[in-house]
Design a protein around this motif. Structure first.
Motif, short mmCIF file in Angstrom:
data_model
loop_
_atom_site.label_atom_id
_atom_site.label_comp_id
_atom_site.label_asym_id
_atom_site.label_seq_id
_atom_site.Cartn_x
_atom_site.Cartn_y
_atom_site.Cartn_z
N ALA A 1 1.86 9.45 1.73
CA ALA A 1 2.89 9.23 0.71
C ALA A 1 3.58 10.53 0.31
CB ALA A 1 2.27 8.57 -0.52
N GLY A 2 2.84 11.65 0.42
CA GLY A 2 3.46 12.91 0.01
C GLY A 2 3.76 13.83 1.16
N ARG B 1 0.82 -1.20 0.00
CA ARG B 1 0.00 0.00 0.00
C ARG B 1 0.86 1.26 0.00
NH1 ARG B 1 -4.22 2.04 4.56
NH2 ARG B 1 -5.40 3.50 3.27
N TYR B 2 1.96 1.24 0.76
CA TYR B 2 2.85 2.41 0.76
C TYR B 2 3.45 2.64 -0.62
CZ TYR B 2 6.69 5.58 1.72
OH TYR B 2 7.54 6.65 1.68
N GLU C 1 2.24 1.89 -3.42
CA GLU C 1 1.21 2.37 -4.34
C GLU C 1 0.84 3.83 -4.10
OE1 GLU C 1 -1.90 -0.36 -3.58
OE2 GLU C 1 -1.14 -1.91 -4.97
N GLY C 2 1.37 4.41 -3.03
CA GLY C 2 1.07 5.82 -2.75
C GLY C 2 -0.02 5.98 -1.73
N ARG D 1 10.48 10.69 -1.95
CA ARG D 1 9.32 11.51 -1.57
C ARG D 1 9.68 12.58 -0.54
NH1 ARG D 1 5.33 6.20 -1.05
NH2 ARG D 1 5.03 5.92 -3.32
N LEU E 1 11.84 4.81 -2.16
CA LEU E 1 10.78 5.76 -2.49
C LEU E 1 10.56 6.76 -1.36
CD1 LEU E 1 8.12 3.62 -4.37
CD2 LEU E 1 9.90 5.10 -5.28
#
Length: 746
Positions: free
Chosen positions: A38-39, A30-31, A33-34, A68, A64
């Motif tokens: 995530a942001g 899930r992480y 995938e955003g 990010r 990632l």
């Protein structure tokens, strides 16, 4: 709460989230995938995935998170560092953290005659019966500790745990520690996945996560003064004649640390690691047939200060050479004769009775005999002549002790009296398989007899600028030199008993000066004609139509050329001469040489290099001209300096790639990583010599057109470049065996 980071724990298995606040944990998929946060750059990502190797979900979580803009534990850099045992402990050692790394444990296992797979057995160094030993750890001498987000429940290891966490910040670290000489040392560091934790340990982790976790990024927290130098010390604890005990190296490490110099022990299997250090101190048995000599040669080739250098080892290892050298320079020595098998007894007897017989390359008082009659001489000499064509006979000078004056860089380092073993005429005796040594009496440098010291300094200057132990006897006629030794003893409580830490400070200072100032011995003066020829080879090659500035070039507007060549000897056998050739061409140890329009650089094998145009040229005709000039100059250098040449083929026709060696002057970690991932000892890696034409692709539509054109041209290239019909010493079915071999083994 607005000032606190949000903590997001990423797991690869739902079971690993047990005990954690529900809003804190998230699945790795899930992480990636955003998912939530995530942001959010104020989020701290705690990566608790089970798998962290390259390409795994855990690896991508850390990668990632960094992309990010989020803080992440562990970072990809930490993951890679923890996977490299050598780099892991090197970083800890440079932090000043007491450690026992895997190389040291391997040396200890060898000392006990244990198989290498006996790694889990904790081994400690200790003093027993007044002598240093290596033995299995006893109860209370080994321990484990968990470090969770920088904290350790065991108060004994809190400081060490925080230090390790600062260098390798991972959520959970397990430390294995050994207690040696009243000091706990880190022997193993490993990241621990959550499913390996007990229920109680998981509760501790959950509590640490509820607090504000300490977020560290390697190299950005707890700044430290840059290490001035890294000194490698070559040791062999299994050698009974080792010139320095492990405790002595311990003291050297402590003194060097105060001078901000890192000391690392290396063993006989670590030759490939030598380029990663700034200098080498040999504390293992030397001699031209010993492994240590290869280390000295390698250090010299790399331009590293080394004690002792190959020339000093060669000069000191042979008493015939020393006798001739000392006598020629009028250094006082005992009366001496160099004998052959046919030397008459009358010539020997002129030295008096008794007299001393020595083998030219004996050491540690071995192969030295006192003889008092003609029959005894014949018996001893016959035995010695079976081992050497020459034997040294020397007058016998009985004294209660020998002076050992140790010289470093032309100055007195320390002085000591080596008393004779009780009831014996030498400092070492052996009887019934038991060895006995005379007393070592350290003498303060300021109180060493001036005449003895000056004679020793004169003798040492004839050998070089390194570290030498000069043995002398005081006689009514003045001091006489018995011999000059490379690799002299230096042991805690013996040679250093009078001057203490000052000896180690001077030793470390000698290395640092040469590292920081490049104070290496000057090369032999060159003949004027030879120097002029070398200067012509080194002169920059001019270019006329070089491209100006950096911009997007149109297709075919400019070009760059690269040619790879192996170096071979007169019989066309491969020789690893790229490094010394670059050194000669540049005047120092380098991996690249720039001559203006042409440059040279290393390849993955140490017998192959490339000549190239380092900047794009507008004229292929000029590119050919300057490349030809570069090849001719390098060929002239090989011919005049090494009696070698270039071999311009697609692959060497009989070279065995299994005998190839990696380039180690630079990029060692890159090349060893390649070696770990691929089979480099094949023709496809070690025996590939290529020509490259580099062209700009221009705009996007130009790039598509050029790729299309290249795909049409590629089938014709084998016919144009069919130049390798042989490999492994046999003619092959294909005209271009190089291309056929690569296609077959892809």
């Amino acid at each position: 709460m607005s000032g606190r980071r949000r903590v997001l724990v990423v797991v690869s298995d739902p079971a690993d989230a047990a005990g954690l606040p529900r809003e804190t944990a998230i699945a790795a998929e899930r992480y990636l995938e955003g998912g939530p946060a995530a942001g959010d750059e104020r989020t701290l990502v705690v990566n608790l995935c089970r798998e962290m190797e390259y390409g795994s979900p855990g690896y991508y979580v850390s990668l990632l998170a960094d992309a990010r803009g989020q803080a992440v534990l562990p970072s990809v850099e930490t993951l890679q560092g923890l996977a490299d045992p050598y780099g892991r402990f090197r970083a800890l050692q440079e932090r000043g953290i007491p450690t026992v790394d895997e190389t040291e444990m391997l040396i200890r296992r060898r000392a006990l005659g244990l198989a290498s797979e006996a790694g889990p057995v904790p081994l400690v160094r200790a003093m027993e019966g007044g002598a240093p030993v290596v033995r299995p750890a006893r109860e209370g001498e080994h321990a484990q500790a968990l470090v969770m987000l920088g904290t350790c429940a065991d108060a004994r290891f809190h400081r060490a745990g925080l230090q390790v966490y600062r260098e390798w910040p991972a959520p959970v670290l397990r430390l294995h520690l050994l207690r040696e000489h009243d000091e706990w040392k880190v022997a193993q560091v490993a990241a621990v996945p959550p499913h390996h934790l007990s229920p109680g340990e998981r509760e501790r982790l959950a509590a640490a996560l509820r607090d504000e976790p300490r977020v560290l990024r390697r190299g950005r927290e707890a700044p430290r003064e840059e290490v001035r130098a890294c000194l490698a010390v070559l040791v062999d604890p299994a050698d009974p004649f080792s010139p320095s005990s492990p405790e002595t190296i311990d003291r050297l490490e402590r003194v060097a640390a105060r001078m901000n110099v890192h000391v690392a022990r290396i063993g006989a299997g670590d030759l490939r690691k030598l380029p990663e250090y700034d200098a080498l101190f040999i504390r293992a048995l030397t001699g031209v047939s010993e492994p240590a000599f290869q280390f000295a040669l390698r250090a010299e080739a790399l331009g590293l200060p080394v004690v002792d250098d190959p020339q000093s080892i060669v000069r000191c290892s042979n008493k015939v050479f020393l006798e001739e050298l000392l006598r020629r320079e009028s250094i006082p020595t005992p009366r001496t004769r160099i004998l052959t098998r046919h030397a008459p007894w009358e010539q020997v007897a002129e030295l008096g009775s008794p007299l001393v017989l020595k083998l030219p390359d004996g050491s540690f008082s071995a192969a030295v005999h006192k003889v008092a009659s003609r029959d005894e001489y014949r018996r001893r000499a016959d035995e010695m002549f079976r081992r050497s064509p020459l034997v040294i006979a020397q007058e016998y000078l009985p004294t209660d002790f020998d002076w050992r004056i140790t010289v470093l860089g032309g100055r007195l380092l320390f002085a000591a009296k080596y008393h004779m073993a009780r009831g014996h005429w030498q400092i070492r005796s052996e009887s019934g398989g038991k060895e006995r040594y005379g007393r070592v009496e350290a003498v303060p440098r300021a109180r060493a007899p001036r005449g003895v010291v000056e004679t020793a300094l004169r003798a040492a200057r004839l050998i070089g600028d390194g570290m030498y132990g000069v043995d002398l006897k005081e006689t009514p006629a003045g001091p006489v030199v018995i011999e000059v030794n490379d690799n002299p003893n230096l042991d805690v409580g013996y040679e250093d008993a009078a001057d203490g830490a000052a000896i180690y400070e001077d030793l470390v200072g000698w290395f640092v000066r040469r590292i920081e100032q490049g104070e290496l011995p000057a090369p032999e003066p060159e003949a004027a004609e030879h120097a002029d020829a070398l200067e012509r080879i080194r002169r920059p090659i001019p270019t006329v139509q070089a491209a100006r500035g950096e911009r997007q070039y149109r297709p075919f507007e400019v070009a760059g050329l690269e040619l790879e060549y192996p170096i071979v000897d007169r019989d066309l056998n491969v020789v690893p001469l790229v490094e010394p050739a670059f050194r000669r061409l540049a005047g120092r140890a380098v991996s690249d040489v720039d001559l203006g329009a042409v440059a040279f650089s290393n390849e993955i094998a140490d017998h192959v290099f490339e000549v190239k145009t380092p900047r794009p040229l507008r004229s292929l005709a000029e590119a050919e001209q300057v490349m030809a000039e570069g090849v001719q100059r390098f060929s002239a250098l090989l011919r005049s300096e090494f009696d070698a040449r270039l071999l311009p083929t697609g692959m060497h026709p009989w070279f065995d790639p299994r005998r190839g060696r990696l380039w180690t002057r630079s990029g060692l970690r890159v090349y060893t990583t390649y070696a770990r991932l691929f089979d480099l000892r094949t023709h496809g890696w070690m025996n590939v010599h290529a020509a490259h034409l580099n062209l700009p692709l221009g705009r996007e539509e130009d790039a598509v057109a050029m790729h299309t054109a290249a795909s049409l041209l590629i089938p014709y290239l084998p016919a144009i470049a069919a130049s390798s019909p042989m490999h492994d010493g046999e003619l092959q079915p294909a005209a271009d065996a190089r291309l056929a071999w690569i296609l077959e083994h892809q």
